[in-house]
Design a protein around this motif. Structure first.
Motif, PDB file in Angstrom:
ATOM      1  N   ALA A   2       0.847  -1.188   0.000  1.00  0.00           N
ATOM      2  CA  ALA A   2       0.000   0.000   0.000  1.00  0.00           C
ATOM      3  C   ALA A   2       0.883   1.240   0.000  1.00  0.00           C
ATOM      4  CB  ALA A   2      -0.917  -0.011   1.216  1.00  0.00           C
ATOM      5  N   ASP A   3       0.445   2.249  -0.711  1.00  0.00           N
ATOM      6  CA  ASP A   3       1.197   3.498  -0.815  1.00  0.00           C
ATOM      7  C   ASP A   3       0.789   4.407   0.335  1.00  0.00           C
ATOM      8  OD1 ASP A   3       1.614   5.931  -3.516  1.00  0.00           O
ATOM      9  OD2 ASP A   3       2.394   5.866  -1.486  1.00  0.00           O
ATOM     10  N   SER A   4       1.751   4.799   1.177  1.00  0.00           N
ATOM     11  CA  SER A   4       1.403   5.564   2.377  1.00  0.00           C
ATOM     12  C   SER A   4       1.531   7.071   2.175  1.00  0.00           C
ATOM     13  CB  SER A   4       2.297   5.126   3.536  1.00  0.00           C
ATOM     14  OG  SER A   4       3.661   5.324   3.193  1.00  0.00           O
ATOM     15  N   SER A   5       2.026   7.515   1.017  1.00  0.00           N
ATOM     16  CA  SER A   5       2.186   8.956   0.807  1.00  0.00           C
ATOM     17  C   SER A   5       0.828   9.601   0.515  1.00  0.00           C
ATOM     18  CB  SER A   5       3.157   9.219  -0.340  1.00  0.00           C
ATOM     19  OG  SER A   5       2.672   8.661  -1.546  1.00  0.00           O
ATOM     20  N   VAL A 213     -14.331  -0.493  -2.968  1.00  0.00           N
ATOM     21  CA  VAL A 213     -13.415  -1.066  -3.955  1.00  0.00           C
ATOM     22  C   VAL A 213     -12.709   0.048  -4.745  1.00  0.00           C
ATOM     23  CG1 VAL A 213     -13.269  -2.462  -6.075  1.00  0.00           C
ATOM     24  CG2 VAL A 213     -14.593  -3.290  -4.117  1.00  0.00           C
ATOM     25  N   CYS A 214     -13.439   1.109  -5.065  1.00  0.00           N
ATOM     26  CA  CYS A 214     -12.827   2.262  -5.749  1.00  0.00           C
ATOM     27  C   CYS A 214     -11.668   2.822  -4.939  1.00  0.00           C
ATOM     28  CB  CYS A 214     -13.851   3.372  -5.960  1.00  0.00           C
ATOM     29  SG  CYS A 214     -15.091   3.042  -7.218  1.00  0.00           S
ATOM     30  N   VAL A 215     -11.903   3.003  -3.643  1.00  0.00           N
ATOM     31  CA  VAL A 215     -10.882   3.581  -2.762  1.00  0.00           C
ATOM     32  C   VAL A 215      -9.712   2.610  -2.601  1.00  0.00           C
ATOM     33  CG1 VAL A 215     -10.414   4.418  -0.425  1.00  0.00           C
ATOM     34  CG2 VAL A 215     -12.547   5.044  -1.570  1.00  0.00           C
ATOM     35  N   GLN A 216     -10.030   1.341  -2.376  1.00  0.00           N
ATOM     36  CA  GLN A 216      -8.968   0.343  -2.192  1.00  0.00           C
ATOM     37  C   GLN A 216      -8.113   0.189  -3.454  1.00  0.00           C
ATOM     38  OE1 GLN A 216      -8.070  -1.224   0.556  1.00  0.00           O
ATOM     39  NE2 GLN A 216      -9.767  -0.598   1.886  1.00  0.00           N
ATOM     40  N   ALA A 217      -8.732   0.367  -4.616  1.00  0.00           N
ATOM     41  CA  ALA A 217      -7.998   0.217  -5.883  1.00  0.00           C
ATOM     42  C   ALA A 217      -6.856   1.220  -5.998  1.00  0.00           C
ATOM     43  CB  ALA A 217      -8.954   0.372  -7.069  1.00  0.00           C
ATOM     44  N   LEU A 218      -6.953   2.342  -5.288  1.00  0.00           N
ATOM     45  CA  LEU A 218      -5.888   3.349  -5.326  1.00  0.00           C
ATOM     46  C   LEU A 218      -4.613   2.846  -4.667  1.00  0.00           C
ATOM     47  CD1 LEU A 218      -7.980   6.482  -4.250  1.00  0.00           C
ATOM     48  CD2 LEU A 218      -7.247   5.921  -6.577  1.00  0.00           C
ATOM     49  N   ASN A 219      -4.738   1.809  -3.839  1.00  0.00           N
ATOM     50  CA  ASN A 219      -3.620   1.395  -2.984  1.00  0.00           C
ATOM     51  C   ASN A 219      -2.803   0.224  -3.492  1.00  0.00           C
ATOM     52  OD1 ASN A 219      -4.207   3.324  -0.988  1.00  0.00           O
ATOM     53  ND2 ASN A 219      -5.820   2.012  -0.149  1.00  0.00           N
ATOM     54  N   TYR A 220      -3.275  -0.452  -4.530  1.00  0.00           N
ATOM     55  CA  TYR A 220      -2.622  -1.713  -4.913  1.00  0.00           C
ATOM     56  C   TYR A 220      -2.250  -1.735  -6.388  1.00  0.00           C
ATOM     57  CZ  TYR A 220      -4.323  -3.294  -0.393  1.00  0.00           C
ATOM     58  OH  TYR A 220      -4.558  -3.413   0.956  1.00  0.00           O
ATOM     59  N   GLU A 221      -0.971  -1.964  -6.637  1.00  0.00           N
ATOM     60  CA  GLU A 221      -0.511  -2.056  -8.025  1.00  0.00           C
ATOM     61  C   GLU A 221      -1.113  -3.256  -8.739  1.00  0.00           C
ATOM     62  OE1 GLU A 221       3.705  -1.899  -8.358  1.00  0.00           O
ATOM     63  OE2 GLU A 221       3.851   0.167  -7.609  1.00  0.00           O
ATOM     64  N   GLU A 222      -1.516  -4.278  -7.973  1.00  0.00           N
ATOM     65  CA  GLU A 222      -2.098  -5.491  -8.571  1.00  0.00           C
ATOM     66  C   GLU A 222      -3.315  -5.196  -9.439  1.00  0.00           C
ATOM     67  OE1 GLU A 222      -0.284  -6.978  -4.673  1.00  0.00           O
ATOM     68  OE2 GLU A 222      -1.203  -5.140  -5.446  1.00  0.00           O
ATOM     69  N   VAL A 237     -23.862 -15.119   3.547  1.00  0.00           N
ATOM     70  CA  VAL A 237     -23.279 -16.216   2.766  1.00  0.00           C
ATOM     71  C   VAL A 237     -21.808 -15.887   2.524  1.00  0.00           C
ATOM     72  CG1 VAL A 237     -23.337 -17.482   0.589  1.00  0.00           C
ATOM     73  CG2 VAL A 237     -25.471 -16.702   1.623  1.00  0.00           C
ATOM     74  N   GLY A 238     -20.917 -16.808   2.921  1.00  0.00           N
ATOM     75  CA  GLY A 238     -19.489 -16.536   2.748  1.00  0.00           C
ATOM     76  C   GLY A 238     -18.973 -15.613   3.835  1.00  0.00           C
ATOM     77  N   THR A 239     -17.793 -15.050   3.609  1.00  0.00           N
ATOM     78  CA  THR A 239     -17.120 -14.207   4.593  1.00  0.00           C
ATOM     79  C   THR A 239     -16.978 -12.792   4.042  1.00  0.00           C
ATOM     80  OG1 THR A 239     -15.824 -16.149   5.220  1.00  0.00           O
ATOM     81  CG2 THR A 239     -15.049 -14.017   6.020  1.00  0.00           C
ATOM     82  N   PRO A 240     -17.422 -11.770   4.778  1.00  0.00           N
ATOM     83  CA  PRO A 240     -17.282 -10.395   4.278  1.00  0.00           C
ATOM     84  C   PRO A 240     -15.839 -10.102   3.867  1.00  0.00           C
ATOM     85  CG  PRO A 240     -18.657 -10.421   6.243  1.00  0.00           C
ATOM     86  CD  PRO A 240     -18.113 -11.813   6.092  1.00  0.00           C
ATOM     87  N   THR A 241     -15.675  -9.485   2.721  1.00  0.00           N
ATOM     88  CA  THR A 241     -14.339  -9.222   2.176  1.00  0.00           C
ATOM     89  C   THR A 241     -13.647  -8.121   2.961  1.00  0.00           C
ATOM     90  OG1 THR A 241     -14.973  -9.929  -0.044  1.00  0.00           O
ATOM     91  CG2 THR A 241     -13.077  -8.440   0.127  1.00  0.00           C
ATOM     92  N   LYS A 242     -12.457  -8.444   3.485  1.00  0.00           N
ATOM     93  CA  LYS A 242     -11.618  -7.461   4.170  1.00  0.00           C
ATOM     94  C   LYS A 242     -10.248  -7.363   3.501  1.00  0.00           C
ATOM     95  CE  LYS A 242     -14.705  -7.031   7.521  1.00  0.00           C
ATOM     96  NZ  LYS A 242     -15.763  -6.058   7.234  1.00  0.00           N
ATOM     97  N   ASP A 243      -9.808  -8.454   2.884  1.00  0.00           N
ATOM     98  CA  ASP A 243      -8.472  -8.512   2.268  1.00  0.00           C
ATOM     99  C   ASP A 243      -8.596  -8.163   0.781  1.00  0.00           C
ATOM    100  OD1 ASP A 243      -6.011  -9.124   1.210  1.00  0.00           O
ATOM    101  OD2 ASP A 243      -5.774 -11.006   2.310  1.00  0.00           O
ATOM    102  N   PHE A 244      -8.403  -6.892   0.466  1.00  0.00           N
ATOM    103  CA  PHE A 244      -8.592  -6.443  -0.921  1.00  0.00           C
ATOM    104  C   PHE A 244      -7.426  -6.836  -1.810  1.00  0.00           C
ATOM    105  CE2 PHE A 244     -11.733  -4.079   1.371  1.00  0.00           C
ATOM    106  CZ  PHE A 244     -12.808  -4.060   0.489  1.00  0.00           C
TER     107      PHE A 244
END
Length: 255
Positions: A2-5, A213-222, A237-244
């Motif tokens: 994640a980019d911290s700047s 997801v829009c906000v999280q997308a700013l943080n990951y080069e993947e 149903v399933g597990t709430p997504t925390k690991d983006f």
């Protein structure tokens, strides 16, 4: 990593139902982002607080939006044409409502020319990432959404997406399924490609989850130079997504 700047991010369509949530989420992270918004009217500006960091401009007029793009590092595009229901529809009589687009507000003008203007402005400002929110269904020219108001909305959205891909700017294209006005953070999110999720039962998603997801997308080069469909499993149903990072690592398509 994640980019911290601290980065300056512009949210366009910040007065819209999903745009408001994205703008608010970024404002809640002042240690990561300097947030700016672009809206079309003074009324929309007041709706999201009326701060000085919210600009008023018309995306169909390239010159009017230039000031909002000065000094930004990233752009999140949440503008979209919106079909209006023709008056006089009576649900008790059966049949289907008819829709239209206001003059000057057709998908060709908003979703194509308007988004092209934004991409050009962002490229001119030297941004290092554009997140574009589109819609599932773009692989099917006969999709029902294209028929609404004879607007071909998914066709024009797809054209703008291709323009972004060809721009050379690092991009992330998010194509959510049916948007729901429900609480976010409670569901397991699913990514897909080529509208495959439309053939399943899980093709809707809360707006708040799309915004996250829009906000999280700013943080990951993947997730740069990637395009994906986005939906959610039903709550419980399933597990709430925390690991983006893990979610984004499942994405394989570039368009």
């Amino acid at each position: 990593m994640a980019d911290s700047s601290l980065r300056t991010v512009l949210v366009t369509g910040a007065g819209g139902r999903t745009g408001q949530i994205v703008y608010k989420k970024l404002k809640e992270r002042p240690n990561q982002y300097v947030t700016k918004g672009l809206v079309r009217t003074e009324q929309s500006k007041l709706k999201i607080g009326g701060a000085d960091d919210v600009f008023i401009g018309d995306i169909r007029d390239a010159e009017s939006i230039t000031p909002a793009f000065q000094g930004i590092d990233a752009l999140i595009i949440l503008t979209s044409a919106v079909p209006q229901m023709k008056p006089g529809f009576d649900p008790t009589k059966g049949g289907r409502p008819e829709f239209y687009f206001a003059d000057g507000a057709y998908p060709e003008q908003v979703d194509w020319i308007g988004q092209k203007n934004q991409i050009d402005a962002a490229k001119g400002a030297g941004v290092n990432h554009i997140v574009l929110v589109g819609s599932m269904g773009g692989t099917n020219p006969n999709h029902p959404l294209n028929i609404l108001g004879n607007g071909n909305i998914l066709v024009w959205k797809r054209k703008a997406e291709q323009y972004l891909v060809d721009s050379g700017v690092p991009y992330t294209i998010i194509r959510p399924g049916g948007l729901q006005d429900k609480e976010g953070g409670l569901r397991e999110l699913i990514v897909g490609k080529n509208d495959e999720l439309l053939q399943t039962e899980t093709k809707g998603i809360p707006r708040a989850d799309v915004a996250e997801v829009c906000v999280q997308a700013l943080n990951y080069e993947e997730v740069q130079f990637k395009a994906f469909d986005l939906a959610s499993k039903p709550e419980g149903v399933g597990t709430p997504t925390k690991d983006f990072k893990a979610l984004f690592s499942q994405i394989t398509a570039s368009f």
